[in-house]
Write an enzyme that holds these catalytic residues in place. Structure first.
Site, short mmCIF file in Angstrom:
data_model
loop_
_atom_site.label_atom_id
_atom_site.label_comp_id
_atom_site.label_asym_id
_atom_site.label_seq_id
_atom_site.Cartn_x
_atom_site.Cartn_y
_atom_site.Cartn_z
N LYS A 78 -50.78 59.46 -15.06
CA LYS A 78 -51.52 58.90 -13.91
C LYS A 78 -52.48 59.95 -13.37
O LYS A 78 -52.13 61.13 -13.25
CB LYS A 78 -50.51 58.48 -12.84
CG LYS A 78 -51.14 57.77 -11.64
CD LYS A 78 -50.06 57.30 -10.65
CE LYS A 78 -50.67 56.56 -9.47
NZ LYS A 78 -49.64 56.06 -8.52
N SER A 158 -49.85 51.06 -7.21
CA SER A 158 -51.09 51.72 -7.53
C SER A 158 -51.16 52.25 -8.96
O SER A 158 -52.22 52.61 -9.44
CB SER A 158 -51.29 52.90 -6.56
OG SER A 158 -50.27 53.88 -6.76
N SER A 182 -45.19 51.50 -5.94
CA SER A 182 -46.27 51.67 -6.90
C SER A 182 -45.84 51.96 -8.34
O SER A 182 -46.69 52.08 -9.23
CB SER A 182 -47.22 52.79 -6.44
OG SER A 182 -47.94 52.36 -5.32
#
Length: 491
Positions: A78, A158, A182
Site C-alpha cells: 500500500k 481505503s 480499511s
C-alpha cells in the site's frame, strides 16, 4: 505462467522449496499479470526491475538452503508504507514525488523474510475513504462485476488497490492499513481475507499517519492460512514505535486447523441495524451455524455503546488527522505552491495538495479540537471510546472467545454511486468495523458467500487483544464451509 498467479502463498512457498519453479518465474508471471490489468488501477507504481533483482537474490538463497519464510513471494505494498528510494505519496498530490530515504519497519521485515515487492498499490488519499475513489491517481476498479452487468464497482477502501490486486491475482498477498475498517471492508468487497491485528501488534513506524491511535497495519491474502503466514512476518516489537507492544510473535499458521470445539462465540444484538439487507442477515445466521457445527457455542451478547461508535469515530479520527497532516506545509518536502508570504504559501500548498475528502476531515478535526468545542466534542468522544472498550472487556471477561458480525452492511457498490453530495452515506460503510479500532482489538474479514447479484459478502470475527490465533482458527472454519470465490477475469 498464468497458473503461477493462481497459487496461494503456502502453495508457492512449497513449490519454490521443491524447485517446481523459480522465484524469478513466479515474479515474472505476476509482473505480466500486473501489466495486463492496468484497467483496474490497482498499482500506482510498478517496480518490475526491482522485483526481478529481489527474485534473483531469492533464487540464490533458496539454492543455498538459506531461504526466509517468505522467500521469493511476490507482494504489493500500500502506498502508505515508506519504501526506501521508491516513491511514496499516500496517493496525495501534496506528497508529490516524495522518495523516502528510509524503509518502514513492516516492509523491512517483509524484505528480511524474502518477500519480493511488485509495486505500490493505490489507496484513498491519506487512507481517508471507504471506496478508493479519493486517490490522486484516480479510483480503483474492483475485479468483480454484478451478474449480467458491466457497471464498474468499487473495491472498498481505503486499501482498495491492495484488495483488488490480491483478488485479481496481481500478487500473492499485500499490505494494508486499517483505521476504521480499511482492511476488513475491502477484503469483504473483493472476496478475500484481511485482518486488522491488535493495536500495537505491527509497527506504525514509516507508515504515513492518518489517526495515530487507530491506525494498524495488516495483510490481505486469498486464504486464512496465507494471512497467518504474512502476519507473522509483519508483526513484532519495534522500539522506534512507542505504541508497539513488546511481546513474542506466535507462529500464527499453527492455529490453522485447530479445533474450535467449546469456544463461545458472541452474537451482538446491536449489530442488527435497521434496514439490514436480508442477505446480510442470512449470511450472519449461516456463519453462526457453520461455527456451531464445528463445535462452537453461540451466545447472545450486548455491546450497548455500539450505536455511538460511528459518530465518536468521526470525531476522534478527523481530530488526529488534523494534527498529523499539519506537517504538510510546503516547507520541508512534497508539493510547494508560491504565495505572497508564508501564510499564503501554506494556504496555497494545502489547497492545491489536498483533495476534497481530506480537506473535509481536516476542517472537522480542527473544529472539534478548537478551544470552544474541545470539551463538547473531542473529550466526549474519547469518553464514549472508553465505554465502547469496556463493553468488549465485559463480554470477554464473561467467557466469550470471539464475536461474529457481518463485515459490511452491503455488497460492493458502483463507482460514483455514493461519492456524491452526502458523505454520511459513505461513512455508514464502516458501521460494523469502527468499534474494533476504537477498542484496539483484532478483527478479521473472511469471505462467506455471494450476494443475489453474485458479489462477495464477508463475515467479521472480533477477538480478544493479541488473540489473533483464535480468529485464524475460527476464520478457517468459515472459509472451509463457505468455499472460495474468485472474480472472472474481464480486464
Amino acid at each position: 505462467m498464468t497458473e503461477l498467479t493462481k497459487l496461494t502463498i503456502a502453495a508457492a512457498r512449497d513449490g519454490l522449496a521443491r524447485k517446481d519453479f523459480s522465484a524469478t518465474e513466479l515474479t515474472n508471471a505476476h509482473i505480466e499479470a500486473v501489466e495486463k490489468a492496468r484497467a483496474l488501477n490497482a498499482y500506482v507504481l510498478e517496480t518490475p526491475e526491482h522485483a526481478r533483482e529481489r527474485a534473483k537474490a531469492s533464487d540464490a538463497k533458496i539454492a543455498s538452503g538459506d531461504a526466509g519464510p517468505l522467500e521469493g513471494i511476490p507482494i504489493g505494498v500500500k502506498d502508505l508504507f515508506c519504501t526506501r528510494d521508491l516513491r511514496t505519496t499516500a496517493c496525495s498530490k501534496i506528497l508529490g514525488n516524495f522518495v523516502p530515504p528510509y524503509e518502514s519497519t513492516v516492509t523491512s521485515q517483509l524484505w528480511r523474510d524474502g518477500a519480493v515487492m511488485l509495486g505500490k498499490t493505490n489507496n484513498d488519499e491519506f487512507a481517508m475513504g471507504s471506496s478508493n475513489e479519493t486517490s490522486a491517481f484516480g479510483a480503483v476498479v474492483s475485479p468483480w462485476r454484478r451478474n449480467g452487468s458491466n457497471t464498474p464497482l468499487v473495491p472498498g477502501g481505503s486499501s482498495g488497490g491492495s484488495a483488488a490486486a490480491v483478488a485479481a491475482r496481481l500478487c500473492l498477498g499485500a499490505t494494508g492499513t486499517d483505521t476504521g475498517g480499511s482492511i476488513r471492508q475491502p477484503a469483504a468487497f473483493t472476496g478475500i481475507v484481511g485482518i486488522k491485528p491488535t493495536y500495537g501488534r505491527c509497527s506504525r513506524w514509516g507508515v504515513v499517519a492518518f489517526a495515530s491511535s487507530l491506525d494498524q497495519a495488516g495483510p490481505f491474502t486469498r486464504t486464512v492460512r496465507d494471512n497467518a503466514i504474512l502476519l507473522r512476518s509483519m508483526a513484532g516489537h519495534d522500539p522506534k514505535d512507542t505504541t508497539s507492544v513488546d511481546r513474542p510473535v506466535p507462529d500464527y499458521e499453527k492455529a490453522i486447523g485447530k479445533s474450535v470445539k467449546g469456544m463461545k462465540i458472541g452474537i451482538p444484538k446491536e449489530y442488527r441495524i435497521d434496514g439490514m439487507p436480508p442477505e446480510i442477515e442470512k449470511l450472519w445466521h449461516q456463519g453462526a451455524e457453520w461455527l456451531k457445527k464445528a463445535g462452537a457455542e453461540m451466545v447472545d451478547i450486548s455491546l450497548p455503546h455500539t450505536k455511538y461508535a460511528l459518530p465518536a469515530y468521526y470525531i476522534v479520527a478527523p481530530a488526529e488527522a488534523s494534527s498529523n497532516l499539519a506537517r504538510y506545509d510546503g516547507v520541508r518536502y512534497g508539493l510547494r505552491e508560491n504565495g505572497r508570504d508564508v501564510t499564503g504559501m501554506y494556504e496555497a500548498t494545502r489547497a492545491a495538495g489536498f483533495g476534497d475528502e481530506v480537506r473535509r476531515r481536516v476542517m472537522i478535526g480542527t473544529y472539534v479540537l478548537s478551544a470552544g468545542y474541545y470539551d463538547a466534542y473531542y473529550l466526549r468522544a474519547q469518553k464514549v471510546r472508553t465505554l465502547i472498550k469496556r463493553d468488549f472487556e465485559d463480554v470477554f471477561s464473561a467467557g466469550v472467545d470471539a464475536i461474529l458480525t457481518p463485515a459490511t452492511p452491503s455488497a460492493a457498490f458502483g463507482v460514483g454511486e455514493k461519492s456524491g453530495a452526502d458523505p454520511i452515506e459513505m461513512y455508514l460503510n464502516d458501521v460494523f468495523t469502527v468499534t474494533v479500532n476504537m477498542a484496539g482489538l483484532p478483527g478479521i474479514a473472511v469471505p462467506a458467500g455471494l450476494s443475489e447479484d453474485g458479489l462477495p459478502l464477508g463475515l467479521q470475527l472480533i477477538g480478544r487483544p493479541f488473540d489473533e490465533e483464535t480468529l485464524f482458527s475460527l476464520g478457517e472454519v468459515i472459509e472451509q464451509a463457505a468455499g472460495s470465490y474468485s472474480a472472472e477475469a474481464w480486464w
